[in-house]
Design a protein around this motif. Structure first.
Motif, PDB file in Angstrom:
ATOM      1  N   ILE A 117       9.283 -16.241  -0.932  1.00  0.00           N
ATOM      2  CA  ILE A 117       9.178 -14.374  -1.208  1.00  0.00           C
ATOM      3  C   ILE A 117      10.385 -14.691  -1.732  1.00  0.00           C
TER       4      ILE A 117
ATOM      5  N   THR B 160       5.681  -7.118   4.090  1.00  0.00           N
ATOM      6  CA  THR B 160       4.614  -7.849   3.195  1.00  0.00           C
ATOM      7  C   THR B 160       3.215  -8.634   3.762  1.00  0.00           C
ATOM      8  N   ASP B 161       2.884  -9.727   2.746  1.00  0.00           N
ATOM      9  CA  ASP B 161       1.350 -10.326   3.107  1.00  0.00           C
ATOM     10  C   ASP B 161       1.648 -11.206   4.236  1.00  0.00           C
TER      11      ASP B 161
ATOM     12  N   ALA C 288      11.855  -8.971  -3.037  1.00  0.00           N
ATOM     13  CA  ALA C 288      11.142  -8.224  -2.415  1.00  0.00           C
ATOM     14  C   ALA C 288      11.554  -7.907  -0.903  1.00  0.00           C
TER      15      ALA C 288
END
Length: 629
Positions: free
Chosen positions: A27, A53-54, A31
């Protein structure tokens, strides 16, 4: 090696290890910052990161551990909950720009905005408030959208999306409706020579225009969507419909009058040439730029491009004389081509410089109306909405050009400037600062202690204007002025005051002439000339120095007192230092713990909206024990 001979990777093999790491969760640090912004505090857990986030919680934890190993973030173990992660450099979070939109209230709150962001916001929103922790509150009003300096709705929406970082369908729907609303009515010249008001549809003409306008405005209907307009009432028509929420486009074909042969003796800067091109395309407009950006020179470029007889309206005799001198210096015009019309002299020539007050008087007005002006230039155009100056907007001319650094008015009627004269035309202040055309000032609000217990007590026992005057006249400011001048011994300085008694006291204390409206005109001009020629390095000035006087070499402005919370006055006084060469510094003094603190913060709001950083400090002068201590 054949396929049968392929070996499993050796765990110790460096290349194989790198290949395996491609599957590790990764990441970007940005982010993490974005997730911290969303959480609303300067730290977060792996679970909170996964929600933003994913990544799964386990993947988020591994990604955070990777960033921690690289030294970008740090970990704090907390009992009974997930470990807390926070940036190694907390300033990256606490001082980071954040833009938060409240679409229902049409407000934008920006923490620690960059200069470019503030410049973008100033194109479609109004700065409402700032706070000491770096927060800015902007409001989107109807008139901000009507006057937005964009050629198309798509351009405006693109700028908004760039600032906000996202689309807001609710807000964009409202912006679109306001953009279209500003294009519902227009004035044009009929082929037979009279003026026509045209509405987009029959309903707008019948239920808005003909309800709001009377026989003094509209002579007769032409069709269900068109009306014959009294040519002498066009300014009133535009003003009335604007107040009803419908700006009017002015597409009339007015006579230029006799030709004016003139050329510039200097080359326009690129942005000045762009202003002139946009003005000639539109036929009207207001040049909005910081002090020192060359609006007067750009106006001369517009005069040369129009090539018609020109009336220049100014607020004072001093400014009329300056215009005449600048025209002779920078154009091919001679003294014989230029007339002045005010209390001192009255000549109308192909180029005439007149004061607003004189041009608005009934006994002089016919002389101006009889001339077919190709262009009227409204210098310091922010005066136009006032009752005395508004009459000048009725003078007939083919083109109207306004000039101002500060199209703000404390009466909040600055939208009338663009209604009566034309839409704003300008350049991002930050771009001019970056390219060195204008010096970006260092602006400091400095809080000053009381000079004595007696003054503090008088302040506590008064109210209203008396309280404001007591804070403004705090004698503790005299020592602060002396200290500031000593800190900048080589700087040419202007000290501004609002009250005559205060000016006289400071003048005696620092041994500097006090220039006010009570000083004879000849004496004032002599002192200003000495300052321009560097024969004097400091002047003390009342409100007469706020505008209309050319003091090109001032490097330091000290504001001892001001006109309440006037944003325009604050920007004008800062503008006395904003020249291409040298330093530019402004120190605004406010008595600590009084309403004057709020006044000066409001004064600096316009500068802050243009991307100029305004710092707030405490007095560096050692406080002398006051009476009874």
């Amino acid at each position: 090696m054949t396929a049968d001979e392929t070996q499993a990777p050796d765990p110790a093999d460096e290349t194989a290890g790198d290949a395996a790491s491609d599957d590790d969760p990764e990441i970007e640090l940005d982010a993490v910052y974005d997730a911290i912004d969303a959480v609303g505090r300067p730290h977060l857990t792996a679970t909170e990161l996964s929600r933003k986030t994913d990544l799964t919680p386990d993947e988020a934890r591994e990604a955070l551990e990777t960033l921690a190993a690289e030294g970008d973030i740090q970990r704090q173990d907390v009992a009974d909950i997930d470990s807390v992660w926070y940036p190694a450099d907390l300033a990256e979070v606490t001082d980071r720009e954040r833009v938060v939109l409240f679409p229902d209230r049409r407000e934008i709150v920006v923490e620690h905005p960059h200069q470019f962001t503030r410049a973008q916001l100033s194109q479609f929103a109004r700065l409402q408030d700032t706070n000491r922790s770096g927060g800015y509150v902007y409001e989107l009003r109807e008139e901000d959208i009507w006057a937005a300096p964009h050629e198309s709705l798509d351009d405006l929406l693109a700028t908004m999306r760039d600032v906000l970082g996202e689309r807001s369908p609710h807000l964009e729907e409202w912006v679109t409706s306001q953009w279209e609303r500003a294009r519902k009515f227009r004035l044009y010249t009929h082929e037979d020579g009279y003026v026509v008001l045209e509405a987009e549809n029959d309903d707008l003409m019948g239920n808005v225009a003909r309800q709001k306008l009377d026989d003094d405005h509209l002579r007769a209907p032409i069709s269900d969507s068109e009306s014959w307009v009294n040519a002498d009432a066009t300014a009133a028509v535009k003003r009335t419909l604007y107040e009803a929420g419908y700006p009017v486009r002015d597409d009339r074909e007015l006579e230029t009058g006799d030709a004016l042969e003139m050329e510039l003796r200097l080359r326009l800067r690129d942005y000045q040439a762009d202003w002139v091109e946009r003005f000639t395309d539109q036929g009207s407009g207001v040049f909005v730029g910081p002090p020192g950006s060359g609006k007067t020179v750009a106006a001369m470029g517009a005069m040369a491009a129009i090539g018609g007889e020109t009336l220049i309206l100014v607020p004072s005799r001093e400014l009329a004389t300056q215009w005449r001198d600048e025209l002779v210096r920078h154009t091919t015009l001679t003294d014989d081509d230029i007339g002045e019309y005010h209390g001192g002299t009255k000549e109308i020539k192909p180029v005439t410089v007149a004061t607003y007050r004189t041009a608005g008087m009934d006994r002089h007005r016919k002389l101006f109306d009889q001339r077919k002006w190709g262009l009227i230039v409204y210098d310091e155009v922010h005066h136009v909405p006032s009752p005395i100056h508004r009459r000048s907007a009725d003078l007939q001319t083919k083109h109207r050009l306004g000039l101002t650094a500060t199209p703000t008015r404390e009466s909040d009627d600055e939208e009338e400037i663009f209604t009566l004269v034309g839409p704003p035309i300008g350049t991002d202040w930050g771009k001019l600062f970056d390219e060195g055309y204008v010096a970006e000032p260092e602006v400091e609000i400095r809080l000053v202690p009381w000079g004595s217990d007696t003054e503090r007590s008088e302040y506590a026992t008064t109210s209203g204007h008396g309280r404001r005057q007591a804070a403004a006249g705090n004698t503790g400011k005299i020592e602060e002025i002396q200290y500031t001048l000593e800190q900048h011994p080589a700087a040419k300085a202007l000290v501004f005051v609002e009250y005559l008694d205060q000016g006289e006291a400071i003048s005696e204390a620092i041994d500097v002439p006090f220039i006010s409206g009570e000083m004879p005109h000849a004496r004032r001009e002599k002192l200003f000339d000495e300052f321009r020629r560097s024969e004097r390095d400091t002047l003390l000035v009342s409100r007469v120095g706020d505008e209309g006087i050319d003091l090109p070499d001032a490097e330091l402005a000290i504001v001892a007192s001001g006109l309440g919370g006037s944003r325009r006055q604050g920007a004008q006084r800062a503008g006395r230092t904003m020249r291409p060469a040298g330093d530019a510094r402004m120190v605004v003094l406010a008595t600590r713990g009084t309403t004057e603190e709020d006044f000066v913060r409001r004064q600096m709001r316009h500068l802050a909206s243009k991307g100029i950083r305004v710092n707030e400090t405490e007095s560096e002068v050692v406080e002398t024990p006051v009476d009874g201590e």
